[in-house]
Design an enzyme around this catalytic site. Structure first.
Site, mmCIF file in Angstrom:
data_model
loop_
_atom_site.group_PDB
_atom_site.id
_atom_site.type_symbol
_atom_site.label_atom_id
_atom_site.label_comp_id
_atom_site.label_asym_id
_atom_site.label_seq_id
_atom_site.Cartn_x
_atom_site.Cartn_y
_atom_site.Cartn_z
ATOM 1 N N THR A 31 -0.384 1.415 6.367
ATOM 2 C CA THR A 31 -0.091 0.246 5.543
ATOM 3 C C THR A 31 -0.012 -0.948 6.497
ATOM 4 O O THR A 31 0.153 -0.775 7.699
ATOM 5 C CB THR A 31 1.246 0.374 4.776
ATOM 6 O OG1 THR A 31 2.326 0.335 5.704
ATOM 7 C CG2 THR A 31 1.323 1.659 3.968
ATOM 8 N N GLY A 32 -0.118 -2.140 5.940
ATOM 9 C CA GLY A 32 -0.047 -3.334 6.782
ATOM 10 C C GLY A 32 -1.374 -4.063 6.826
ATOM 11 O O GLY A 32 -2.235 -3.851 5.951
ATOM 12 N N THR B 288 0.864 -1.189 0.000
ATOM 13 C CA THR B 288 0.000 0.000 0.000
ATOM 14 C C THR B 288 0.890 1.225 0.000
ATOM 15 O O THR B 288 2.002 1.176 0.504
ATOM 16 C CB THR B 288 -0.834 0.049 1.313
ATOM 17 O OG1 THR B 288 -1.578 -1.145 1.444
ATOM 18 C CG2 THR B 288 -1.767 1.241 1.352
ATOM 19 N N ARG C 113 -12.742 -8.869 -1.242
ATOM 20 C CA ARG C 113 -12.193 -8.450 0.062
ATOM 21 C C ARG C 113 -11.677 -7.016 -0.037
ATOM 22 O O ARG C 113 -10.945 -6.650 -0.954
ATOM 23 C CB ARG C 113 -11.058 -9.383 0.480
ATOM 24 C CG ARG C 113 -10.369 -8.983 1.807
ATOM 25 C CD ARG C 113 -9.170 -8.078 1.590
ATOM 26 N NE ARG C 113 -8.409 -7.834 2.816
ATOM 27 C CZ ARG C 113 -7.435 -6.939 2.930
ATOM 28 N NH1 ARG C 113 -7.101 -6.194 1.897
ATOM 29 N NH2 ARG C 113 -6.807 -6.775 4.062
ATOM 30 N N GLY D 9 -9.804 -4.075 2.316
ATOM 31 C CA GLY D 9 -9.110 -3.836 3.576
ATOM 32 C C GLY D 9 -9.388 -2.447 4.110
ATOM 33 O O GLY D 9 -10.467 -1.874 3.911
ATOM 34 N N ASP D 10 -8.387 -1.901 4.783
ATOM 35 C CA ASP D 10 -8.547 -0.593 5.403
ATOM 36 C C ASP D 10 -8.363 0.563 4.424
ATOM 37 O O ASP D 10 -8.917 1.650 4.619
ATOM 38 C CB ASP D 10 -7.554 -0.438 6.558
ATOM 39 C CG ASP D 10 -6.106 -0.690 6.132
ATOM 40 O OD1 ASP D 10 -5.883 -1.371 5.105
ATOM 41 O OD2 ASP D 10 -5.192 -0.212 6.831
HETATM 42 N N1 GLY Z 1 -3.488 -2.227 4.241
HETATM 43 C C1 GLY Z 1 -3.805 -2.787 3.010
HETATM 44 C C2 GLY Z 1 -4.785 -3.861 3.076
HETATM 45 O O1 GLY Z 1 -4.881 -4.561 4.083
HETATM 46 O O2 GLY Z 1 -5.500 -4.046 2.117
#
Ligand code: GLY
Length: 372
Positions: free
Chosen positions: A268-269, A217, A245, A247-248
């Site tokens: 990120t992560g 990211t 899916r 993510g954040d």
């Molecule tokens: N932080 C990126 C994700 O989990 O998609």
């Protein structure tokens, strides 16, 4: 007087001098606009990738900010560089695909002074999802478009839709992942999912893919001399994810949050850990309460650690078996790069009048997520 906080512009200084001469007395009090030190902060992708050109994301964004561009325009132009770079396999074109081999991209952006935001999730066929996120912000009444709807919206703007965003590399490592998980595919779906995640981490440990691209990211935040803050986050998300899916990264308050009165934070992560705790919002709120960028970021990491209780998410030391990083900037231009672990991807990037710099992340925990 701190030169970084208060800079008398030529026009204002000239006005003061003229007024003083005319009155034949001391210069009267003049209103001096509080100035900030322009800067850009991002994770390591913001300095490590140039797509074969002369500039990284933070350099491009900083140059545009000091050249007078809108801060968000500058940040988007910056992150377009790693988005388009085929060697950056965690962002945009060439990002690692989902379990079906399809690249699905997420992004969001926030404009501090305009108090506007936009995002896209599970977007296929567009190399630069950040551009579409900004268009959602500017051209619609909505904050988030997903999947086919996001792609249709991009197409309606004339943005080219490509059949496949894989590169030779992303397809090659996806096929390798398939090979590793296939023996379990038809036995037990729950096992297969776990095996898929483990196979991904195994490939990180063996150096086939970088840990930073598994959840690859870029988050990039910036401030101009007027103290205006903006931010953008863009990603291909978790490698080999279940299609759909998200993510954040595209979620306001999780992958990014900006309040023009306070500051900006992005991540990120492991996105799931951040989604559960809405850390970017939490960090900005902690800064509103007076915390420094570093303390606010650490507070969010401690919250994530407290809320990580499932055994599958803990290593043998009982600590989170994943990394999560935050890039934090406040209204004064103070900044921090913090991580659950300062291991793996160890650095973050800034760009100021001194040029681009790669600095060490401060880790909350010792060792690495996979330490036994
Ligand atoms: N932080 C990126 C994700 O989990 O998609």
């Amino acid at each position: 007087m701190d030169r970084r906080e208060f800079v008398i512009t030529g026009a204002v200084a000239g006005l003061a001098a003229t007024t003083a001469k005319r009155a034949g007395a001391e210069a009267p009090n003049v209103i001096i606009k509080k100035r900030a030190r322009p800067m850009v902060i991002s994770d390591r992708s913001g300095i490590a990738y140039t797509n074969g050109g002369p500039q990284s994301a933070v350099e491009k964004a900083f140059e545009m900010i000091v050249g007078g561009s809108d801060v968000l325009d500058a940040l988007i132009a910056g992150v377009n560089i790693p988005e388009l770079d085929p060697t950056e396999s965690g962002i945009g074109y060439g990002g690692l695909p989902n379990e079906r081999g399809v690249v699905q991209l997420d992004s969001c952006c926030m404009h501090g002074p305009k108090r506007q935001a936009g995002g896209v999730a599970a977007l296929e066929g567009v190399r630069t999802p950040s551009v579409v996120a900004k268009a959602v912000m500017e051209l619609t009444d909505h904050h988030l478009l997903v999947g086919q709807g996001a792609q249709d919206f991009a197409r309606s703007l004339g943005i080219p839709i490509e059949a496949d965003l894989n590169t030779e590399n992303s397809r090659r490592v996806w096929l390798e992942w398939k090979r590793r998980v296939d023996p379990n595919h038809y036995l037990d779906p729950a096992q297969r999912r776990r095996r898929g995640y483990e196979a991904g981490l195994e490939m990180v440990r063996e150096g086939l893919i970088d840990e930073e691209t598994f959840w690859g990211t870029i988050n990039c935040n910036g401030i101009n001399a007027d103290g205006d803050l903006c931010g953008v986050t863009t990603t291909s998300g978790l490698a080999w994810k279940i299609p759909g899916r998200t993510g954040d990264s595209p979620i306001l308050g999780a992958g990014l949050y900006v309040d023009n009165d306070v500051g900006a934070a992005g991540s990120t992560g492991r996105g799931e850990a951040n989604l559960y705790n809405l850390c970017s919002y939490l960090i900005v709120e902690k800064m509103r309460g007076g915390m420094s960028p570093k303390d606010a970021g650490m507070e969010a990491l401690k919250r994530v650690q407290r809320n990580t209780v499932e055994e599958r998410l803990l290593n043998s030391r009982g600590l989170p078996a994943f990394n999560l990083r935050f890039f934090v900037l406040n209204k004064n231009g103070d900044y921090a790069g913090v991580a659950m672990y300062g291991a793996g991807e160890r650095t973050f990037a800034i760009c100021t009048e001194n040029g681009a710099e790669e600095l060490s992340l401060e880790g909350l925990l010792e060792g690495s997520p996979t330490d036994e």
